[in-house]
Structures are given as structure tokens and as C-alpha cells.
Motif scaffolding. Structure first.
Motif, PDB file in Angstrom:
ATOM      1  N   SER A   1       1.024  -1.252   0.056  1.00  0.00           N
ATOM      2  CA  SER A   1       0.341  -0.326  -0.105  1.00  0.00           C
ATOM      3  C   SER A   1       1.025   1.406  -0.081  1.00  0.00           C
TER       4      SER A   1
ATOM      5  N   TYR B   1       2.914   9.527  -1.966  1.00  0.00           N
ATOM      6  CA  TYR B   1       1.692   9.611  -3.478  1.00  0.00           C
ATOM      7  C   TYR B   1       2.366  11.303  -3.933  1.00  0.00           C
TER       8      TYR B   1
ATOM      9  N   LYS C   1       2.931  -6.487  -6.883  1.00  0.00           N
ATOM     10  CA  LYS C   1       1.375  -6.153  -5.951  1.00  0.00           C
ATOM     11  C   LYS C   1       2.604  -4.676  -6.003  1.00  0.00           C
TER      12      LYS C   1
ATOM     13  N   LYS D   1       2.143  -2.209  -9.333  1.00  0.00           N
ATOM     14  CA  LYS D   1       0.834  -2.368  -9.915  1.00  0.00           C
ATOM     15  C   LYS D   1       0.415  -0.853  -9.098  1.00  0.00           C
ATOM     16  N   SER D   2       1.069  -1.127  -7.521  1.00  0.00           N
ATOM     17  CA  SER D   2       0.144  -0.311  -6.882  1.00  0.00           C
ATOM     18  C   SER D   2       0.194   0.925  -7.749  1.00  0.00           C
TER      19      SER D   2
ATOM     20  N   LYS E   1       1.661   1.440 -10.623  1.00  0.00           N
ATOM     21  CA  LYS E   1       1.173   1.697 -11.921  1.00  0.00           C
ATOM     22  C   LYS E   1      -0.468   2.557 -11.491  1.00  0.00           C
ATOM     23  N   LYS E   2      -1.106   2.208 -10.832  1.00  0.00           N
ATOM     24  CA  LYS E   2      -2.933   2.500 -10.157  1.00  0.00           C
ATOM     25  C   LYS E   2      -2.734   4.037 -10.223  1.00  0.00           C
ATOM     26  N   ALA E   3      -1.717   3.988  -8.846  1.00  0.00           N
ATOM     27  CA  ALA E   3      -1.708   5.292  -8.489  1.00  0.00           C
ATOM     28  C   ALA E   3      -1.149   7.110 -10.318  1.00  0.00           C
TER      29      ALA E   3
ATOM     30  N   ILE F   1      -2.188   6.198 -12.796  1.00  0.00           N
ATOM     31  CA  ILE F   1      -3.127   6.321 -13.838  1.00  0.00           C
ATOM     32  C   ILE F   1      -4.017   7.274 -13.440  1.00  0.00           C
ATOM     33  N   LYS F   2      -4.405   7.277 -11.779  1.00  0.00           N
ATOM     34  CA  LYS F   2      -5.210   7.741 -11.002  1.00  0.00           C
ATOM     35  C   LYS F   2      -4.491   9.579 -11.069  1.00  0.00           C
TER      36      LYS F   2
ATOM     37  N   PRO G   1      -2.787   4.540 -19.666  1.00  0.00           N
ATOM     38  CA  PRO G   1      -2.420   3.522 -18.655  1.00  0.00           C
ATOM     39  C   PRO G   1      -1.414   2.636 -20.329  1.00  0.00           C
TER      40      PRO G   1
ATOM     41  N   SER H   1       4.504  -2.488 -15.981  1.00  0.00           N
ATOM     42  CA  SER H   1       4.687  -2.797 -14.666  1.00  0.00           C
ATOM     43  C   SER H   1       5.491  -4.106 -13.874  1.00  0.00           C
TER      44      SER H   1
END
Length: 807
Positions: A711, A717, A756, A759-760, A762-764, A766-767, A772, A777
Motif C-alpha cells: 500500500s 503519493y 503488487k 501495480k500499486s 501503476k494504478k496511482a 493512472i489515477k 495506461p 509494471s
């Protein structure tokens, strides 16, 4: 002090004159020969010596010749005296010899002899004082020079740490706060170097005050006093000092002179007996001088004079001299206390610093070892930057303390030697050069040097008068600038010729020997292809109507009458003459074939006179022209024509028309290691690794993951958002997010965890607005560790995310 006294102490005190570097010895020799305070005391001694001759003259007869001439008018007298006017003259030769004056002359001679010895020791006292100041200044310069070296070493150490922190920051392994901290430490280190350099300059200027010129600090050597054997105890050193210290010897002879003066005052209580012999010479000329017979009388007589009463002045004067004796005794007692106090303080410093040095050397040794260990531990993540800087400060502090104590120890020894009166002898090997000018400790006849006129106003004979000379003890072989100091930065060589003297507006150069020498020297430089220019400056005697000169004028008739006999030179006339002298020399040089455009003429009138004007000869000597050749340094090469000379150019092959910094290297605006002219990606943000084109290829994001977690916390962030902004600004880039773990757990579980984490992130991204399609990743598990997995800090470094960029 002198050998006569010094040999009495050889069982306790042994010196070796070979222990000192020549530079210190030469500095002291130059100071004793040229310092104006020392020379003033020598002149005072010579003047005092003449007082003895004045006193001794009272033993010898006085011979006076008296001649009178005038006009007489007889007036209305009795008939048997002719009523005529006539001239009058009288002549007489008188010899007076004192037979007895209450032993006044004998005691006056004793008084002057004591004054001469006091003046001699006063000269030695001041010479020792100046030599001590010279040694102290010498030590201070060496100390500050070493402190400058330490300050430079400090910058190197901090710079090494700075580069290490920068590399970690670029790799995302440390925070920006640490970068700021090390930058502040580096700025402080540079500031400390500036302070140290300023302190060194201060000490150089203080040394120039004593020496008369700026010291060449590169040729100075630390005095070696290790083999100098001091007395075994403070008491023995103090006992030697109170019998040999020159200040106490001055006081000793001041007491003797006061005693002799008191005896001299007793002469007023005795009669005075003189023998007087007189012969007159006057012819008789009735019609001219009115004498009816020659007046050639001869007389020899004893004159007895005895004052019975003069209001008690003689008794009061005698009592005054008794009080003066008591006063001089108390002065000596006070001086003795000062000498003993100085010896106590010096001895205490000498013994305590010796003990301190051992502990300081241990402090330095352990500080150095600590810094090495801390550097290794910092690389492994076991130490913080503050720990590293603290260890570095300890090391620098230990070195500074050792330097301070080392020179304080040397200075303490010099203070002991100075109090004992043996410092000059220790440095020079003997004190004959110090005592010979005042005839101390020698059976040879007294030094009979007599001061002469006119006095040359150029103390160091460098052809720069005292009026303009900042360094009044320059060495002749040095390049002397117009202000009197050495300077080799601007000119290759400066040649100053002796004065070309003028008399009655004519150049006094027999057979043109002086001007020919100047011409041949100039032509020699031109033949060798040197770039030169010549100055010719005219000077005269000081003008007598200088409006800036303060003077008191007497309005009496006698003064106005005498003014007609005074030497006069107007300001305008002095400038006119000095211009004439300078142009005369220039024309001679031009006639010999020297290009007139190389010769620069100036004329200063009498505002820079070369001699005192107490005599006519001194005024004549000030009428002169001074010729100087300035040989310019050849322009240094700039091989790559970037505007930075090769000696300062750290990048000597920079391509043409490329902007460079002060070191001659191509500018790298974004500091990514690729010069702007090669950088295809200017303004790359800090922290990215770049390729040979200067474009980003990888960045460690420096995210903080907890063990076994993927996380993202709030701090992470913020870093992801910063990276996302970069990707938005440069849309051509694609990015591969690579996750890593520490070695705790199995390789399989770590590989899953690293994926993981990737990927976390990568998602951040994208957000945060990144397409994408631009992001992939992968997980690398515990591979490629950058920290030590056996320590907590190392494992933290390995739990990371790297972003690899590509097109």
C-alpha cells in the motif's frame, strides 16, 4: 644576551643556531637592519654618545677671540682732549681653564657614561622587542597558513559527502532535506575558508608592519625548537632573566646615571676656580681710533667664585635628584615584577601545552578513525548524515586544535627566551650583530659611525621614496610596483634605474654612462621580443609655496629681513623643472633610436623629494628623473579559444563557440552530466539517470513501503504525483515500473510482493492522469539490492520502486 653573560649559564642552557630555517633567521636579520624603531634607537645611542664628548670638553681650556669695531664721537669734552670724531676697534684673545668646580665635570662625565650604556641597552631592548614581534608574526602567519590548508581540506571532505548524498538522492534513496543539509554544510565550509584566508591576510599585513614587506609565505618554514634545552626549572629561568633581561639592564644604568647626576648637583656647594689668560691687540692711531698709545696688555689671573646663598635652590635641586634615584629604583623593581610575571605565564603555557598536545594527537587519531567508520556505516545505511557531519566536524576541530597548540607551544618557548634576553642569540647563532653597533661585549674600539646629511628618503633603496613606499624593506631583486611592493602577477619583470640627477637644470651624467646603460637595457629587451613600456618621471625639491603645507609665519622685521636669504621654489616652478627633466631624458632615449610611443612621461614637481633638505646638497639630489622599464607578461594560451586560459581551463578541448563556465567546461544547465550542446533533453529534472543524449532513462522514486506491504502512504503519493507531472510534461516517454523487496521471506513470496508494489504505483499514476498505454509494471523480488539486507536501514532501501523510461 651577550656571550659574556650567556657563557655563565651554559651548564643549564644550550642552544643550537642550526635549528632554525633560514627564512626566520633572515627575517630577523632584515628586521634588525631595517626596522625604523631599531634604527631610531641606534641614532639615539649615537646622539647620546656625543653628550659624553660635550661633558669631557669641560676638562679642556676655552679660547675666545673678541673683536670690536665701531664709530666714536668725542663730543664736548675738556680742552686737553681733542674734539674729533674717530673710528674705534678693539681685539683680544682670552684663554680660560677651569681648575676646580666641585668635581662637577667628573660626575657629569660619569652621568653621560651611564646614559650611553643605558642608551646602548635601550637599543638592545628595542631590538629584542622588534625581533620578538618578528618571530611572533612569523609564527602567526605559519599558523594561519596551516589553518587555511585545514579549511581547504574540510571543503574536500564535505564535498565528498555532498557527492555521495547527491548520488543517493538521484537514485531516490535519500530525502531532499539531506541534500539541503549537506549543501548548507558545504556553504559553511566555503565561508570558513574565506574567513581563514582573511585571517591569514591579516597576519601577513601585521608581519609586513614589522618586516617592511609582504612575506613570501611559500618559502617560510616552521622553526624547530625540539633540541633547544631550556632551564630545568622556572626558578632558574627567572633568576637568569632578572640579571640579563635588557629592560632591567636599561633600568640598572638609569639608576647609575641618576646617582651620578646627584653627585654632579653637589658642585653648587663648592667654590669654582678658573684660570684666565688674556692678551689684547690694539695699535695706536690718534687720528683714527683715538688711542695715544698701543693697548697690548697681557694678564693672567685666578678667578675664585663661591655662591653663599641662592634662596635654597641648590638644596632643593639636590633633594630632587635623591628622589629621582629612589624613583629609578622603584621603576626597576616594577620592571622585575613584569619580567617575572611574563616568565611565569610563558613557563606555564610551555608546560601545559606540552601535556595538551599528547591528548590532542589522540583526539585527532580517533576522530580520523571515527570518520572512516562512519562513512562505511553511512553507505550501509547504519548512520545518518548528521552522524557523518558530526564526525567530520570532530576531525577538523582536532586538526585546528593541534595547529593552535603547536604554534602556541613554539611561541611559549620564544617568550621564555625573550624574557631571558637570549632569543636573538638563539635565532642568529650569536648576538654580535646586535651588540656591536653599540660596542657591548667587545674589547675593540667603539663603533665610530657618524650619521650624515643629507638623509636619503628611500629606506630600502628600491628607487621608490618613503613618501610612496608601502613596503619599505623590499628586496632589490623583486618586481617592485610604484607603491613599493613586490608584484609578479601583472608584469614579468620591472626594472628600476638609479636616479638621473640634475643640477642647474643640466643632467649630471659624466660621459653619458648612466643614460647609456638605460638605453642598452631597453634595446636588449626589445631585441628579445619583449613587450615593454618605459616611464620617465621628473622630480624636484619640495616647493616652498605649497598651499597644503601648514606653517607658522613670523611677522617680525628680523624675520622679513632673513626671508630674503631663504631658499625659495614655487609650486609652478617645481612642476616646470620636473617636466623639463623628464622630457630631457625622453629626448635622449628617442635620439638613441627608442620608439617614443614606448615612453610615458610624468612630472611630479617636488611632492616626492628624495632627500631631506637640511643642506643644499640634499635639495640638489632631489632634482632627478627616474626611469623604469615594465616588461609585460606574455598572454597565456587559450588553446580552445573559449575565453579561459589553459592554466585555468579544466576542459581544454571544448568545441568552438560553446558556452563555458569559469573553469572552461561546457555549461550543463540541468546538471545531469551531459553538456547543453550535447543534451537533447534540456531541463531534465533532478534525480533522473540520463543516457549519453542527456535524456532520462531511470528514476528511483524513493517510495517508502512497510515490510510485507504494497500500500502507498501519503508521503509516497506526493512523490508519485511529482513523477506524474513529469510524464505529462514529456508525453513521448513511456515508463516501466519495477518493484523490489528486501530478502526477508521466500524468493517466491518476495516476487509476488514486488509485482503488487509495481501495480500499486501503476494504478496511482493512472489515477494521476497518465494514459495506461504508457505504463507497464514488473516485479523483480529481492534481486539487485542497493542496501545491506542484514540491517534495518539497508532493508528499507531495498523496498523500492524504480521507473525506467523509454520511447
Amino acid at each position: 644576551m651577550g656571550k659574556k653573560f650567556f657563557l655563565l649559564f651554559t651548564s643549564v642552557l644550550v642552544f643550537s643556531s642550526t635549528l632554525f630555517g633560514l627564512t626566520l633567521k633572515q627575517s630577523v636579520v632584515d628586521t634588525l637592519n631595517n626596522n625604523p624603531i631599531v634604527k631610531e634607537m641606534l641614532r639615539n645611542y649615537r646622539a647620546t654618545r656625543e653628550d659624553l664628548k660635550i661633558a669631557e670638553s669641560e676638562y679642556y681650556p676655552k679660547v675666545d677671540f673678541r673683536a670690536v669695531a665701531g664709530y666714536n664721537s668725542a663730543g664736548k669734552l675738556y680742552d686737553h682732549v681733542r674734539d674729533i670724531d674717530y673710528t674705534n676697534y678693539e681685539t683680544a684673545l682670552t684663554l680660560t681653564q677651569n681648575i676646580f668646580n666641585g668635581f662637577g665635570t667628573m660626575h657629569k662625565v660619569d652621568y653621560e657614561e651611564a646614559r650611553i650604556l643605558a642608551a646602548a641597552y635601550h637599543y638592545v631592548e628595542k631590538s629584542n622587542d622588534i625581533a620578538f614581534r618578528m618571530a611572533n608574526s612569523y609564527i602567526e602567519v605559519l599558523k594561519e597558513k596551516d589553518l587555511v590548508s585545514i579549511a581547504k581540506e574540510n571543503i574536500k571532505i564535505v564535498d565528498t559527502i555532498y557527492n555521495k548524498v547527491q548520488d543517493l538522492y538521484k537514485s531516490g534513496l535519500t530525502a531532499e532535506s539531506e541534500v539541503k543539509k549537506i549543501k548548507s554544510a558545504l556553504s559553511l565550509a566555503r565561508s570558513n575558508l574565506t574567513v581563514a584566508e582573511n585571517n591569514l591576510l591579516d597576519k601577513e599585513y601585521a608581519m609586513r608592519k614589522v618586516l617592511g614587506r609582504m612575506p613570501d609565505i611559500n618559502s617560510m618554514k616552521t622553526p624547530n625548537l625540539n633540541e633547544v634545552v631550556l632551564p630545568k626549572s622556572l626558578e632558574k629561568a627567572a633568576s637568569y632573566a632578572i640579571t640579563h633581561n635588557p629592560s632591567l639592564l636599561v633600568s640598572k644604568y638609569n639608576i647609575k646615571s641618576a646617582e651620578a647626576l646627584m653627585k654632579h648637583k653637589k658642585k653648587n656647594f663648592y667654590p669654582k676656580i678658573d684660570l684666565e689668560v688674556e692678551q689684547r691687540y690694539n695699535d695706536s692711531h690718534i687720528d683714527t681710533n683715538g688711542f695715544d698709545q698701543p693697548d697690548d696688555r697681557f694678564r693672567a689671573r685666578i678667578i675664585f667664585h663661591y655662591n653663599f646663598y641662592n634662596g635654597g635652590a641648590d638644596s632643593a635641586d639636590l633633594q630632587k635628584s635623591v628622589s629621582k634615584i629612589n624613583q629609578e629604583v622603584e621603576i626597576k623593581r616594577d620592571l622585575k615584577r613584569q619580567v617575572i610575571e611574563g616568565m611565569d605565564l610563558s613557563w606555564s603555557a610551555y608546560t601545559m601545552i606540552k601535556k595538551q598536545l599528547k591528548d590532542l594527537k589522540d583526539y585527532n587519531k580517533y576522530s580520523q578513525e571515527t570518520l572512516k567508520l562512519y562513512e562505511q556505516e553511512y553507505d550501509l545505511g547504519r548512520r545518518t548524515l548528521l552522524d557523518l557531519l558530526s564526525a567530520q566536524n570532530d576531525l577538523i576541530s582536532s586538526r585546528k586544535h593541534i595547529v593552535q597548540a603547536k604554534y602556541d607551544y613554539i611561541f611559549a618557548k620564544y617568550r621564555i627566551l625573550d624574557a631571558m634576553g637570549t632569543m636573538v642569540e638563539t635565532i642568529l647563532g650569536d648576538d654580535s650583530s646586535l651588540t656591536k653597533p653599540v660596542n657591548l661585549y667587545t674589547n675593540k674600539k667603539a663603533d665610530k659611525k657618524i650619521d650624515m646629511l643629507p638623509v636619503k628618503l628611500d629606506a630600502d633603496n628600491d628607487n621608490i621614496t618613503d613618501n610612496r613606499d608601502i613596503c619599505n624593506d623590499s628586496l632589490k631583486q623583486n618586481n617592485i610596483m610604484p607603491y613599493g611592493c613586490k608584484d609578479t602577477k601583472k608584469y614579468k619583470e620591472i626594472v628600476r634605474f638609479n636616479a638621473l640627477k640634475f643640477q642647474n637644470s643640466y643632467l649630471m651624467d659624466t660621459n653619458n654612462s648612466k643614460i647609456s646603460k638605460i638605453e642598452s637595457t631597453i634595446k636588449k629587451y626589445l631585441k628579445n621580443g619583449e613587450d615593454i613600456y618605459i616611464t620617465v618621471i621628473g622630480h624636484t625639491d619640495e616647493p616652498t609655496d605649497n598651499a597644503n603645507e601648514k606653517s607658522i609665519k613670523s611677522d617680525t622685521y628680523a624675520s622679513k629681513l632673513e626671508d630674503s636669504f631663504r631658499y625659495k621654489l614655487s609650486t609652478s616652478k617645481s612642476f616646470e623643472l620636473s617636466k623639463k627633466y623628464a622630457l630631457e631624458v625622453k629626448n635622449r632615449l628617442v635620439k638613441s633610436g627608442i620608439d617614443k610611443n614606448l615612453i610615458h612621461v610624468a612630472y611630479e614637481g617636488g611632492f616626492d623629494k628624495g632627500y631631506t633638505d637640511a643642506t643644499l646638497k640634499g635639495r640638489e639630489f632631489s632634482n632627478r628623473a627616474m626611469v623604469t622599464i615594465y616588461v609585460k607578461k606574455p598572454k597565456e594560451k587559450d588553446s580552445d579559444n573559449d575565453g579561459i586560459i589553459d592554466s585555468k581551463d579544466k576542459c581544454k578541448n571544448t568545441p568552438k563557440d560553446i558556452k563555458v563556465n569559469s573553469y572552461g567546461c561546457a555549461i550543463d544547465s540541468d546538471r545531469d552530466g551531459v553538456a547543453d550542446y550535447l543534451d537533447k533533453c534540456l531541463n531534465t529534472p533532478r534525480g533522473f539517470k540520463v543516457n549519453s543524449d542527456g535524456c532520462p532513462v531511470m528514476k528511483r522514486l524513493g517510495l517508502n513501503f512497510a515490510p510485507d506491504k504494497y500500500s502507498i502512504n501519503d508521503e509516497s503519493y506526493a512523490k508519485i504525483s511529482e513523477f506524474a507531472n513529469f510524464l505529462k510534461k514529456y508525453p513521448k516517454y513511456k515508463v516501466k515500473i519495477v518493484g523490489y523487496t528486501d530478502s526477508i521471506g521466500t524468493a517466491v513470496s518476495n516476487l509476488k510482493l514486488s509485482k503488487k508494489r509495481a501495480k500499486s504505483v501503476k494504478k496511482a499514476l493512472i489515477k494521476s492522469g497518465i494514459n495506461p498505454s504508457r505504463i507497464t509494471s514488473v516485479g523483480m523480488g529481492e534481486k539487485n539490492p542497493i542496501g545491506d539486507n542484514f540491517v534495518k536501514a539497508g532493508r528499507k532501501l531495498n523496498r523500492r520502486i524504480e521507473a525506467e523510461l523509454y520511447y
